[in-house]
Design an enzyme around this catalytic site. Sequence first.
Site, PDB file in Angstrom:
ATOM      1  N   CYS A 179     -26.886  20.757  -4.074  1.00  0.00           N
ATOM      2  CA  CYS A 179     -27.785  20.972  -5.198  1.00  0.00           C
ATOM      3  C   CYS A 179     -27.255  20.139  -6.356  1.00  0.00           C
ATOM      4  O   CYS A 179     -26.576  19.145  -6.137  1.00  0.00           O
ATOM      5  CB  CYS A 179     -27.897  22.458  -5.544  1.00  0.00           C
ATOM      6  SG  CYS A 179     -26.322  23.248  -5.941  1.00  0.00           S
TER       7      CYS A 179
ATOM      8  N   HIS B 249       8.833  37.443  -8.521  1.00  0.00           N
ATOM      9  CA  HIS B 249       9.577  37.691  -7.275  1.00  0.00           C
ATOM     10  C   HIS B 249      10.173  39.093  -7.364  1.00  0.00           C
ATOM     11  O   HIS B 249      11.082  39.348  -8.156  1.00  0.00           O
ATOM     12  CB  HIS B 249      10.681  36.652  -7.093  1.00  0.00           C
ATOM     13  CG  HIS B 249      11.238  36.586  -5.706  1.00  0.00           C
ATOM     14  ND1 HIS B 249      12.068  37.552  -5.180  1.00  0.00           N
ATOM     15  CD2 HIS B 249      11.051  35.671  -4.716  1.00  0.00           C
ATOM     16  CE1 HIS B 249      12.389  37.236  -3.943  1.00  0.00           C
ATOM     17  NE2 HIS B 249      11.778  36.086  -3.636  1.00  0.00           N
TER      18      HIS B 249
END
Length: 603
Positions: free
Chosen positions: A26, A527
């Site tokens: 498109c 972490h």
Amino acid sequence: MNYKDLAAKILKAVGGDENVEHLEHCSTRLRFSLIDNKKANEDELKSMPGVLGVKKNAQFQVIIGNDVVEVYTEIKKLISDKGINKESNKEKRKIGAIALDFIISVFQPLIPAIAGGGILKSFLMLFNMMGILSSTTSTYKLLMIVANAPIYFLPILVAITTANKMKANPLVAVSAVAALLTPDLTQMLGHGAKFINLPVQSITYASQVFPAILCVLCYSQLEKFFNKISPKVIRSFFVPMMSLLIVFPITLLVLGPIGFTFGIYFAKVIMFIFAKFGWIAVAVLAAFLPFMVVTGMHKAMIPYVVTSLGQTGKELIYNAASLAHNISEGGACFAVAIRAKDKKLKSTATSAGISAMFGITEPALYGVTILHKRVLYGVMIGAFSGGAYLGIKAVEAYAAVGPGIASLSMFISKTLPNNIVNAIIGLILSFVVSFIAVALLWKETSIETKEAGTVKEQFNAPVEGQLINLSEVKDQVFSSKVMGDGIAIVPSKGELYAPADGTITLVYETKHCLAMKTDNGSELMFHIGLDTVNLKGKYFDPKVSVGQHVKKGELLMNFELDNIIKEGFDPTTIVIITNRPDANLDIMEKKKVNKKDFIFAIN
């Protein structure tokens, strides 16, 4: 941009050409129909320069922006037919997704031709109104013929797109449908025609779409059947001959009348909705278009737009709502460009705002609107206001194209001279309301303070516990700052929160680690614990996914702190800034912290 290189990377990331069943585009997106969506690597696609985003529903959509045509052209050169007809490998999809994929594949490619003809027609009427080109001249009449051609010959255009979708011979399909438009047939039906003593209903098939779709669907099945039973030596003429021999009378007697009747009532239902709810329907649709465009669901409106234009020559709901939304996106972006402090956001908002004003809203949506809740609210307020006005004035559109400044001529009417005036007023209203709303609502997404002439990005604690220096972490990789500078916290509670607004960029397979990029561009890695990768995801429960935008203080992950400690692992949680090695960190003194506490800042 190297389009060839980007095309190759995209094709590889969607699973290779053998995984592509169908491809189209498109104004801003590559629209893949993939055999197996699971083979596509969304994370890899999102990380590619040149790719604005990825959306997956009925089709797998890769959002490119204004360069979509160039990228599409390069991908088409790389695609073979490896994926075609491999039904055994095809991912099972819900019937709704299959239907929507079919609708988009058939109707989306029609838009350039319909839009081109419609805009040309509106300009011709404008030139006539201005006295530049009289409607009585042969030049005007000849140009009007080509302008009207896409709508008149919609059945043939639909035959091509449907045949391509069904992998049928498009030329034979066009031949079957073109027979419905021949002057001889029209004359016969007008006088009353019969096929083997069965009466044929008199129908004008010009500008109709559903009879053509049903005709080609039937033809595609006949073609498959005759290909199976036909000897190869006569297949080239036997298959099309037998298919045409059967599909044409079936269309005249059954499929044509069914498709014609469906199209009539389909348009009537939409017009009934407008008559029943009036301006409210336009205003509500305009306000919710941001969500529809982001998910690609706005393409489901195309059949209505095309049918309405084909049968009545005008459209009252979608284009008016789309004009209000597009211009509201532009107004919102320009407000952000003025109010925002971040230079990158200012630049993005400015370019996206210009694009939105011309009818292309994806850069604004993905670059600004959906990333900032207050901007989204402003866009919805502006779109609702403009849509309400356009709905009250019953503004009509006469072409199927993304409404914007350059395509305003789509609202020019000979019989309704105020139609274009009302469209312009609705445009201005949408822009002004959206601009003011965002200007008032805007709030910088990250806290910034100025000290000694430098701007700092501030962060809150991602976990509750005892703040310690990174050098105290019992892991040389982190304590030596090889991966980057940051902070560490010995947690007292098993919850990880976002320290700033941003987007999740990575969730490790073992769940103990994830990463995000703040709205100001800082890349953070979290972490949880040392060597907890060995737990292989045990005791970790992420609450976010890649690509998700999060706000400061939002829960990112639950982790079972007690069990992690019982397993013998150090629970110290580390936050590393991975993309700013030269930044100076201002870290507060050691103390117990919670998610509401500011703990460090980066210049």
